[in-house]
Design a protein around this motif. Structure first.
Motif, PDB file in Angstrom:
ATOM      1  N   GLY A 176       0.789  -1.215   0.000  1.00 26.72           N
ATOM      2  CA  GLY A 176       0.000   0.000   0.000  1.00 26.72           C
ATOM      3  C   GLY A 176       0.827   1.273   0.000  1.00 26.72           C
ATOM      4  O   GLY A 176       0.273   2.367   0.087  1.00 26.72           O
ATOM      5  N   GLY A 177       2.128   1.148  -0.105  1.00 27.64           N
ATOM      6  CA  GLY A 177       3.010   2.320  -0.097  1.00 27.64           C
ATOM      7  C   GLY A 177       3.273   2.836  -1.498  1.00 27.64           C
ATOM      8  O   GLY A 177       4.422   2.835  -1.956  1.00 27.64           O
ATOM      9  N   TYR A 178       2.231   3.301  -2.161  1.00 27.79           N
ATOM     10  CA  TYR A 178       2.388   3.778  -3.541  1.00 27.79           C
ATOM     11  C   TYR A 178       3.303   4.996  -3.614  1.00 27.79           C
ATOM     12  O   TYR A 178       4.082   5.121  -4.559  1.00 27.79           O
ATOM     13  N   ALA A 179       3.211   5.877  -2.636  1.00 31.46           N
ATOM     14  CA  ALA A 179       4.087   7.061  -2.640  1.00 31.46           C
ATOM     15  C   ALA A 179       5.547   6.642  -2.525  1.00 31.46           C
ATOM     16  O   ALA A 179       6.415   7.204  -3.207  1.00 31.46           O
ATOM     17  N   ASP A 180       5.841   5.651  -1.673  1.00 32.39           N
ATOM     18  CA  ASP A 180       7.215   5.145  -1.553  1.00 32.39           C
ATOM     19  C   ASP A 180       7.673   4.498  -2.849  1.00 32.39           C
ATOM     20  O   ASP A 180       8.815   4.649  -3.256  1.00 32.39           O
ATOM     21  N   ALA A 181       6.772   3.761  -3.490  1.00 29.24           N
ATOM     22  CA  ALA A 181       7.111   3.099  -4.754  1.00 29.24           C
ATOM     23  C   ALA A 181       7.441   4.136  -5.826  1.00 29.24           C
ATOM     24  O   ALA A 181       8.442   4.008  -6.538  1.00 29.24           O
ATOM     25  N   ILE A 182       6.630   5.172  -5.912  1.00 27.31           N
ATOM     26  CA  ILE A 182       6.853   6.215  -6.917  1.00 27.31           C
ATOM     27  C   ILE A 182       8.150   6.955  -6.632  1.00 27.31           C
ATOM     28  O   ILE A 182       8.950   7.215  -7.537  1.00 27.31           O
ATOM     29  N   THR A 183       8.402   7.272  -5.357  1.00 30.49           N
ATOM     30  CA  THR A 183       9.636   7.957  -4.990  1.00 30.49           C
ATOM     31  C   THR A 183      10.860   7.117  -5.333  1.00 30.49           C
ATOM     32  O   THR A 183      11.845   7.632  -5.873  1.00 30.49           O
ATOM     33  N   ALA A 184      10.809   5.825  -5.052  1.00 35.29           N
ATOM     34  CA  ALA A 184      11.940   4.942  -5.344  1.00 35.29           C
ATOM     35  C   ALA A 184      12.221   4.901  -6.846  1.00 35.29           C
ATOM     36  O   ALA A 184      13.380   4.955  -7.271  1.00 35.29           O
ATOM     37  N   LEU A 185      11.170   4.820  -7.643  1.00 33.38           N
ATOM     38  CA  LEU A 185      11.357   4.765  -9.094  1.00 33.38           C
ATOM     39  C   LEU A 185      11.868   6.090  -9.641  1.00 33.38           C
ATOM     40  O   LEU A 185      12.698   6.111 -10.554  1.00 33.38           O
ATOM     41  N   GLU A 186      11.395   7.203  -9.080  1.00 33.85           N
ATOM     42  CA  GLU A 186      11.915   8.504  -9.499  1.00 33.85           C
ATOM     43  C   GLU A 186      13.395   8.635  -9.140  1.00 33.85           C
ATOM     44  O   GLU A 186      14.182   9.185  -9.919  1.00 33.85           O
ATOM     45  N   GLN A 187      13.776   8.131  -7.964  1.00 36.66           N
ATOM     46  CA  GLN A 187      15.197   8.129  -7.588  1.00 36.66           C
ATOM     47  C   GLN A 187      15.996   7.253  -8.553  1.00 36.66           C
ATOM     48  O   GLN A 187      17.107   7.599  -8.937  1.00 36.66           O
ATOM     49  N   GLY A 188      15.417   6.129  -8.918  1.00 30.13           N
ATOM     50  CA  GLY A 188      16.073   5.250  -9.873  1.00 30.13           C
ATOM     51  C   GLY A 188      16.316   5.925 -11.203  1.00 30.13           C
ATOM     52  O   GLY A 188      17.364   5.747 -11.828  1.00 30.13           O
ATOM     53  N   LEU A 189      15.364   6.737 -11.631  1.00 30.41           N
ATOM     54  CA  LEU A 189      15.533   7.442 -12.904  1.00 30.41           C
ATOM     55  C   LEU A 189      16.569   8.553 -12.809  1.00 30.41           C
ATOM     56  O   LEU A 189      17.150   8.935 -13.818  1.00 30.41           O
ATOM     57  N   THR A 190      16.830   9.056 -11.608  1.00 29.56           N
ATOM     58  CA  THR A 190      17.922  10.037 -11.491  1.00 29.56           C
ATOM     59  C   THR A 190      19.273   9.342 -11.560  1.00 29.56           C
ATOM     60  O   THR A 190      20.232   9.912 -12.074  1.00 29.56           O
ATOM     61  N   VAL A 191      19.332   8.106 -11.051  1.00 31.53           N
ATOM     62  CA  VAL A 191      20.580   7.341 -11.099  1.00 31.53           C
ATOM     63  C   VAL A 191      20.778   6.720 -12.482  1.00 31.53           C
ATOM     64  O   VAL A 191      21.888   6.693 -13.005  1.00 31.53           O
ATOM     65  N   GLU A 230      12.694   0.389 -18.351  1.00 30.51           N
ATOM     66  CA  GLU A 230      12.087  -0.480 -17.345  1.00 30.51           C
ATOM     67  C   GLU A 230      11.561   0.337 -16.169  1.00 30.51           C
ATOM     68  O   GLU A 230      10.467   0.065 -15.655  1.00 30.51           O
ATOM     69  N   LEU A 231      12.339   1.328 -15.744  1.00 30.41           N
ATOM     70  CA  LEU A 231      11.912   2.186 -14.640  1.00 30.41           C
ATOM     71  C   LEU A 231      10.768   3.095 -15.077  1.00 30.41           C
ATOM     72  O   LEU A 231       9.826   3.325 -14.306  1.00 30.41           O
ATOM     73  N   GLN A 232      10.837   3.603 -16.296  1.00 25.30           N
ATOM     74  CA  GLN A 232       9.755   4.449 -16.797  1.00 25.30           C
ATOM     75  C   GLN A 232       8.447   3.661 -16.881  1.00 25.30           C
ATOM     76  O   GLN A 232       7.390   4.162 -16.501  1.00 25.30           O
ATOM     77  N   ASN A 233       8.527   2.444 -17.363  1.00 25.91           N
ATOM     78  CA  ASN A 233       7.332   1.608 -17.471  1.00 25.91           C
ATOM     79  C   ASN A 233       6.761   1.301 -16.088  1.00 25.91           C
ATOM     80  O   ASN A 233       5.554   1.408 -15.862  1.00 25.91           O
ATOM     81  N   GLU A 234       7.626   0.910 -15.158  1.00 28.41           N
ATOM     82  CA  GLU A 234       7.156   0.582 -13.806  1.00 28.41           C
ATOM     83  C   GLU A 234       6.559   1.809 -13.125  1.00 28.41           C
ATOM     84  O   GLU A 234       5.543   1.712 -12.433  1.00 28.41           O
ATOM     85  N   LEU A 235       7.177   2.967 -13.329  1.00 26.12           N
ATOM     86  CA  LEU A 235       6.647   4.200 -12.760  1.00 26.12           C
ATOM     87  C   LEU A 235       5.283   4.523 -13.372  1.00 26.12           C
ATOM     88  O   LEU A 235       4.356   4.936 -12.662  1.00 26.12           O
ATOM     89  N   ALA A 236       5.142   4.311 -14.661  1.00 23.38           N
ATOM     90  CA  ALA A 236       3.837   4.521 -15.306  1.00 23.38           C
ATOM     91  C   ALA A 236       2.791   3.582 -14.717  1.00 23.38           C
ATOM     92  O   ALA A 236       1.654   3.988 -14.452  1.00 23.38           O
ATOM     93  N   LEU A 237       3.168   2.336 -14.469  1.00 25.16           N
ATOM     94  CA  LEU A 237       2.231   1.382 -13.863  1.00 25.16           C
ATOM     95  C   LEU A 237       1.816   1.819 -12.462  1.00 25.16           C
ATOM     96  O   LEU A 237       0.645   1.677 -12.079  1.00 25.16           O
ATOM     97  N   GLN A 238       2.759   2.363 -11.696  1.00 26.21           N
ATOM     98  CA  GLN A 238       2.419   2.849 -10.358  1.00 26.21           C
ATOM     99  C   GLN A 238       1.492   4.064 -10.449  1.00 26.21           C
ATOM    100  O   GLN A 238       0.580   4.216  -9.638  1.00 26.21           O
ATOM    101  N   HIS A 239       1.722   4.918 -11.433  1.00 24.14           N
ATOM    102  CA  HIS A 239       0.830   6.058 -11.628  1.00 24.14           C
ATOM    103  C   HIS A 239      -0.574   5.592 -12.015  1.00 24.14           C
ATOM    104  O   HIS A 239      -1.565   6.196 -11.594  1.00 24.14           O
ATOM    105  N   ILE A 240      -0.654   4.529 -12.796  1.00 26.34           N
ATOM    106  CA  ILE A 240      -1.964   3.968 -13.151  1.00 26.34           C
ATOM    107  C   ILE A 240      -2.667   3.492 -11.882  1.00 26.34           C
ATOM    108  O   ILE A 240      -3.866   3.733 -11.698  1.00 26.34           O
ATOM    109  N   LYS A 241      -1.931   2.842 -10.993  1.00 24.52           N
ATOM    110  CA  LYS A 241      -2.529   2.343  -9.751  1.00 24.52           C
ATOM    111  C   LYS A 241      -3.053   3.462  -8.868  1.00 24.52           C
ATOM    112  O   LYS A 241      -4.010   3.267  -8.123  1.00 24.52           O
ATOM    113  N   THR A 242      -2.429   4.633  -8.945  1.00 22.86           N
ATOM    114  CA  THR A 242      -2.893   5.766  -8.144  1.00 22.86           C
ATOM    115  C   THR A 242      -3.829   6.672  -8.949  1.00 22.86           C
ATOM    116  O   THR A 242      -4.165   7.765  -8.502  1.00 22.86           O
ATOM    117  N   ASN A 243      -4.232   6.201 -10.121  1.00 22.82           N
ATOM    118  CA  ASN A 243      -5.168   6.905 -11.003  1.00 22.82           C
ATOM    119  C   ASN A 243      -4.617   8.238 -11.499  1.00 22.82           C
ATOM    120  O   ASN A 243      -5.367   9.174 -11.753  1.00 22.82           O
TER     121      ASN A 243
END
Length: 96
Positions: A22-37, A43-56
């Motif tokens: 249920g930690g969607y905000a943590d998931a999104i933050t982790a993926l955004e950090q991944g994209l900075t690294v 793969e990170l862009q796709n996963e981040l898009a999927l998390q955004h879909i889950k949060t509508n």
């Protein structure tokens, strides 16, 4: 995510586990950090898009996917995720 692993799958797996709990905000933050690294990692862009879909947040998902598809226009996984966004937006109809 106190440490920043440079191993791409670790960002994805952390995000998936956080989202399952249920930690969607943590998931999104982790993926955004991944994209900075690892900028431009589809793969990170796709996963981040999927998390955004889950949060509508389909607008953010669509923007990420458009950016990724500009670099890899026919990538099947990115196209599949974009199809999910379009379906949820009502942009796709069932065909027979």
């Amino acid at each position: 995510m106190a440490r920043r692993p440079a191993f791409l799958p670790s960002f994805v797996m952390y995000a998936r586990y956080a989202a399952e709990a249920g930690g969607y905000a943590d998931a999104i933050t982790a993926l955004e950090q991944g994209l900075t690294v690892l900028p431009g990692a589809w793969e990170l862009q796709n996963e981040l898009a999927l998390q955004h879909i889950k949060t509508n947040d389909r607008a953010s998902a669509r923007a990420l996917l458009s950016q990724a598809l500009a670099v890899m226009p026919r990538h099947p996984i990115l196209l599949m995720t974009l199809g999910q966004v379009l379906y949820l937006d009502g942009g796709l109809t069932a065909t027979q």
